[in-house]
Design a protein around this motif. Structure first.
Motif, PDB file in Angstrom:
ATOM      1  N   LEU A  35       0.817  -1.210   0.000  1.00  0.00           N
ATOM      2  CA  LEU A  35       0.000   0.000   0.000  1.00  0.00           C
ATOM      3  C   LEU A  35       0.851   1.261   0.000  1.00  0.00           C
ATOM      4  O   LEU A  35       0.382   2.319  -0.465  1.00  0.00           O
ATOM      5  CB  LEU A  35      -0.912   0.018   1.236  1.00  0.00           C
ATOM      6  N   PHE A  36       2.061   1.162   0.515  1.00  0.00           N
ATOM      7  CA  PHE A  36       2.898   2.356   0.633  1.00  0.00           C
ATOM      8  C   PHE A  36       4.375   1.951   0.551  1.00  0.00           C
ATOM      9  O   PHE A  36       4.777   0.884   1.030  1.00  0.00           O
ATOM     10  CB  PHE A  36       2.649   3.066   1.972  1.00  0.00           C
ATOM     11  N   TRP A  44      17.000   2.408  -3.539  1.00  0.00           N
ATOM     12  CA  TRP A  44      17.723   1.153  -3.287  1.00  0.00           C
ATOM     13  C   TRP A  44      17.422   0.092  -4.340  1.00  0.00           C
ATOM     14  O   TRP A  44      18.332  -0.583  -4.816  1.00  0.00           O
ATOM     15  CB  TRP A  44      17.345   0.597  -1.918  1.00  0.00           C
ATOM     16  N   PHE A  45      16.139  -0.051  -4.665  1.00  0.00           N
ATOM     17  CA  PHE A  45      15.712  -1.194  -5.481  1.00  0.00           C
ATOM     18  C   PHE A  45      15.285  -0.811  -6.891  1.00  0.00           C
ATOM     19  O   PHE A  45      15.070  -1.700  -7.721  1.00  0.00           O
ATOM     20  CB  PHE A  45      14.568  -1.949  -4.787  1.00  0.00           C
ATOM     21  N   GLY A  46      15.120   0.494  -7.163  1.00  0.00           N
ATOM     22  CA  GLY A  46      14.815   0.933  -8.521  1.00  0.00           C
ATOM     23  C   GLY A  46      13.347   1.050  -8.853  1.00  0.00           C
ATOM     24  O   GLY A  46      12.989   1.463  -9.963  1.00  0.00           O
ATOM     25  N   TYR A  47      12.443   0.700  -7.919  1.00  0.00           N
ATOM     26  CA  TYR A  47      11.002   0.766  -8.199  1.00  0.00           C
ATOM     27  C   TYR A  47      10.445   2.145  -7.871  1.00  0.00           C
ATOM     28  O   TYR A  47      10.694   2.678  -6.789  1.00  0.00           O
ATOM     29  CB  TYR A  47      10.243  -0.264  -7.359  1.00  0.00           C
ATOM     30  N   ALA A  48       9.660   2.715  -8.803  1.00  0.00           N
ATOM     31  CA  ALA A  48       8.914   3.927  -8.498  1.00  0.00           C
ATOM     32  C   ALA A  48       7.716   3.558  -7.621  1.00  0.00           C
ATOM     33  O   ALA A  48       7.281   2.406  -7.605  1.00  0.00           O
ATOM     34  CB  ALA A  48       8.439   4.599  -9.783  1.00  0.00           C
ATOM     35  N   ARG A  49       7.187   4.536  -6.881  1.00  0.00           N
ATOM     36  CA  ARG A  49       6.026   4.264  -6.025  1.00  0.00           C
ATOM     37  C   ARG A  49       4.878   3.648  -6.818  1.00  0.00           C
ATOM     38  O   ARG A  49       4.229   2.700  -6.372  1.00  0.00           O
ATOM     39  CB  ARG A  49       5.542   5.553  -5.362  1.00  0.00           C
ATOM     40  N   SER A  50       4.630   4.224  -8.015  1.00  0.00           N
ATOM     41  CA  SER A  50       3.497   3.752  -8.824  1.00  0.00           C
ATOM     42  C   SER A  50       3.693   2.304  -9.268  1.00  0.00           C
ATOM     43  O   SER A  50       2.722   1.580  -9.489  1.00  0.00           O
ATOM     44  CB  SER A  50       3.324   4.649 -10.051  1.00  0.00           C
ATOM     45  N   GLY A  54       0.494  -1.655  -4.964  1.00  0.00           N
ATOM     46  CA  GLY A  54      -0.463  -2.589  -5.547  1.00  0.00           C
ATOM     47  C   GLY A  54       0.143  -3.932  -5.906  1.00  0.00           C
ATOM     48  O   GLY A  54      -0.585  -4.877  -6.228  1.00  0.00           O
ATOM     49  N   SER A  55       1.462  -4.038  -5.870  1.00  0.00           N
ATOM     50  CA  SER A  55       2.099  -5.329  -6.163  1.00  0.00           C
ATOM     51  C   SER A  55       2.202  -6.160  -4.885  1.00  0.00           C
ATOM     52  O   SER A  55       1.923  -5.677  -3.782  1.00  0.00           O
ATOM     53  CB  SER A  55       3.497  -5.107  -6.761  1.00  0.00           C
ATOM     54  N   ALA A  56       2.609  -7.410  -5.038  1.00  0.00           N
ATOM     55  CA  ALA A  56       2.668  -8.333  -3.902  1.00  0.00           C
ATOM     56  C   ALA A  56       4.007  -8.204  -3.173  1.00  0.00           C
ATOM     57  O   ALA A  56       5.063  -8.086  -3.796  1.00  0.00           O
ATOM     58  CB  ALA A  56       2.469  -9.762  -4.377  1.00  0.00           C
ATOM     59  N   LEU A  57       3.919  -8.228  -1.848  1.00  0.00           N
ATOM     60  CA  LEU A  57       5.132  -8.139  -1.031  1.00  0.00           C
ATOM     61  C   LEU A  57       6.069  -9.314  -1.291  1.00  0.00           C
ATOM     62  O   LEU A  57       7.291  -9.145  -1.322  1.00  0.00           O
ATOM     63  CB  LEU A  57       4.757  -8.087   0.451  1.00  0.00           C
ATOM     64  N   ASP A  58       5.500 -10.503  -1.532  1.00  0.00           N
ATOM     65  CA  ASP A  58       6.378 -11.653  -1.763  1.00  0.00           C
ATOM     66  C   ASP A  58       7.006 -11.624  -3.162  1.00  0.00           C
ATOM     67  O   ASP A  58       7.877 -12.436  -3.461  1.00  0.00           O
ATOM     68  CB  ASP A  58       5.648 -12.978  -1.520  1.00  0.00           C
ATOM     69  N   GLY A  59       6.584 -10.673  -4.024  1.00  0.00           N
ATOM     70  CA  GLY A  59       7.296 -10.469  -5.279  1.00  0.00           C
ATOM     71  C   GLY A  59       8.600  -9.726  -5.054  1.00  0.00           C
ATOM     72  O   GLY A  59       9.585  -9.933  -5.759  1.00  0.00           O
ATOM     73  N   LEU A  60       8.581  -8.870  -4.033  1.00  0.00           N
ATOM     74  CA  LEU A  60       9.787  -8.144  -3.652  1.00  0.00           C
ATOM     75  C   LEU A  60      10.705  -9.025  -2.808  1.00  0.00           C
ATOM     76  O   LEU A  60      11.932  -8.957  -2.912  1.00  0.00           O
ATOM     77  CB  LEU A  60       9.396  -6.888  -2.864  1.00  0.00           C
ATOM     78  N   LEU A  61      10.083  -9.867  -1.968  1.00  0.00           N
ATOM     79  CA  LEU A  61      10.820 -10.767  -1.074  1.00  0.00           C
ATOM     80  C   LEU A  61      10.462 -12.210  -1.414  1.00  0.00           C
ATOM     81  O   LEU A  61       9.594 -12.812  -0.785  1.00  0.00           O
ATOM     82  CB  LEU A  61      10.453 -10.476   0.393  1.00  0.00           C
ATOM     83  N   PRO A  62      11.116 -12.801  -2.415  1.00  0.00           N
ATOM     84  CA  PRO A  62      10.728 -14.142  -2.867  1.00  0.00           C
ATOM     85  C   PRO A  62      10.883 -15.215  -1.803  1.00  0.00           C
ATOM     86  O   PRO A  62      10.179 -16.221  -1.843  1.00  0.00           O
ATOM     87  CB  PRO A  62      11.677 -14.395  -4.050  1.00  0.00           C
ATOM     88  N   GLU A  63      11.777 -15.016  -0.840  1.00  0.00           N
ATOM     89  CA  GLU A  63      11.997 -16.065   0.152  1.00  0.00           C
ATOM     90  C   GLU A  63      10.823 -16.209   1.102  1.00  0.00           C
ATOM     91  O   GLU A  63      10.657 -17.238   1.746  1.00  0.00           O
ATOM     92  CB  GLU A  63      13.278 -15.784   0.943  1.00  0.00           C
ATOM     93  N   ILE A  64       9.979 -15.159   1.227  1.00  0.00           N
ATOM     94  CA  ILE A  64       8.827 -15.252   2.109  1.00  0.00           C
ATOM     95  C   ILE A  64       7.890 -16.359   1.655  1.00  0.00           C
ATOM     96  O   ILE A  64       7.447 -17.202   2.421  1.00  0.00           O
ATOM     97  CB  ILE A  64       8.072 -13.907   2.177  1.00  0.00           C
TER      98      ILE A  64
END
Length: 377
Positions: A35-36, A44-50, A54-64
């Motif tokens: 959400l934020f 750090w990671f290259g992603y803009a807020r937009s 709306g994306s999935a947290l486990d897409g950012l943290l695959p080990e979760i």
């Protein structure tokens, strides 16, 4: 404006705190949808807020999503009462497809009726540590290979020496062939010594400590080298009172090797005779009582490069040898919690100094006498 929208509004104190945080901060809902994200997420990671909202947290943290323990998954965390922060070193997938190792702390947050997850990302040394561990594992593998090769090669060389013994029986009446055989034998002997040195360098260091007077031990090694090298012109002087200044709890056999390597280098002088002075005194190292031993010789000083690389494995200025002697000495001294260095004193010549912790228990007079004058077997 509902409570959740108010939480992420530009005037919200919570949002302002997340924006100025030195860490990258992400907030997700109970389903793991982001959400934020603050500005550091983009830096750090290259992603803009937009892009990340709306994306999935486990897409950012695959080990979760890969963990067997579902209590660590984003969705389960939001549904389960948790009192402690959860997380640790994690791989984060950056926008360009690369991965970064960061420390991630996942904290469940109850915002009125909405269950949220706060993910706090901080810089991690895990990547560096992983690199150091990998380098250590590579070194261990190389060390095992070297040790195995040295062992097998030593066996082969010993067989070659045995064959020379048999051949010399047939050459007993030929001086020329006997001389060639002796030269081959000396070469094989040099190779055996080199392989033994490589094997000692590659072997793990295990210590069996006893309270030891280091100055007499150095003197005894000097005497052995004189006999071995037939170098009776060399002289040694032990400087210091007959006290316990040189007493330390060390592995006696290992320090015999340290003194052997240092003195053997000192003996190797182009002009023959060398005078060696050994001094000792009490000192400290890392707030521990310690012994300082200085071994000075009046021969050639260290070359400028050698002063920097003297303890580097396989570095040597000689035409013979492996260049492992002082490196082995450093490993032994450091295994005892000590330090060793080389220098060229103003008075000339060369000097090796090492400092080792004393760690000596209380001993009675008879025990001290036995250490100073060991009884021969």
């Amino acid at each position: 404006m509902n409570a959740l929208a108010n939480l992420f509004s530009s005037s919200s104190l919570t949002r302002q705190m997340m924006e100025v945080s030195p860490s990258a901060v992400v907030v997700a809902n109970h389903a793991g949808t982001i959400l934020f994200a603050n500005e550091n997420v983009q830096q750090w990671f290259g992603y803009a807020r937009s892009e990340i909202t709306g994306s999935a947290l486990d897409g950012l943290l695959p080990e979760i999503s890969q963990r067997d323990d579902h209590a660590h998954s984003a969705h389960a965390m939001a549904q389960t009462p948790i009192d402690m922060e959860q997380g640790g070193p994690q791989r984060v997938v950056c926008k360009d497809g690369s991965e970064m190792v960061v420390d991630v702390t996942l904290v469940p947050v109850e915002e009125q009726s909405e269950s949220l997850i706060l993910a706090n990302f901080s810089r991690s040394d895990s990547g560096t540590l992983d690199g150091q561990r990998l380098e250590s594992e590579r070194f261990d593998a190389i060390a095992k290979m070297i040790s195995g090769l040295a062992h097998e090669s030593r066996n082969a060389l010993q067989r070659a020496v045995a064959c020379l013994d048999l051949l010399e029986l047939d050459f007993s009446e030929s001086d020329r062939h006997l001389e060639l055989s002796r030269k081959i034998r000396r070469s094989l002997s040099d190779l055996l010594e080199n392989y033994d040195e490589v094997r000692r360098f590659a072997a793990p260091i295990t210590l069996s400590r006893t309270a030891t007077h280091l100055a007499p031990l150095c003197h005894s090694v000097f005497d052995e080298l004189q006999r071995k090298c037939d170098a009776w012109a060399n002289r040694i002087e032990i400087a210091g009172d007959d006290t316990d200044d040189d007493l330390a709890c060390v592995d006696r056999g290992k320090f015999q090797e340290v003194f052997h390597q240092i003195l053997d280098n000192a003996f190797d002088q182009p002009h023959g005779r060398v005078n060696i002075r050994v001094s000792h005194e009490r000192t400290t190292i890392r707030n521990r009582a310690a012994v300082r031993i200085c071994i000075h010789n009046d021969g050639q000083p260290f070359y400028a490069e050698a002063l920097v690389r003297a303890f580097e494995p396989f570095y040597t200025t000689k035409q013979h040898g492996t260049g492992l002697g002082l490196s082995i000495s450093r490993r032994i001294v450091e295994a005892h919690g000590g330090q060793i260095l080389a220098r060229n004193p103003d008075a000339g010549g060369a000097e090796i100094e090492f400092v080792v912790p004393r760690d000596v228990p209380q001993l009675d007079q008879a025990q001290r006498a036995a250490m100073a004058f060991p009884v021969a077997d």
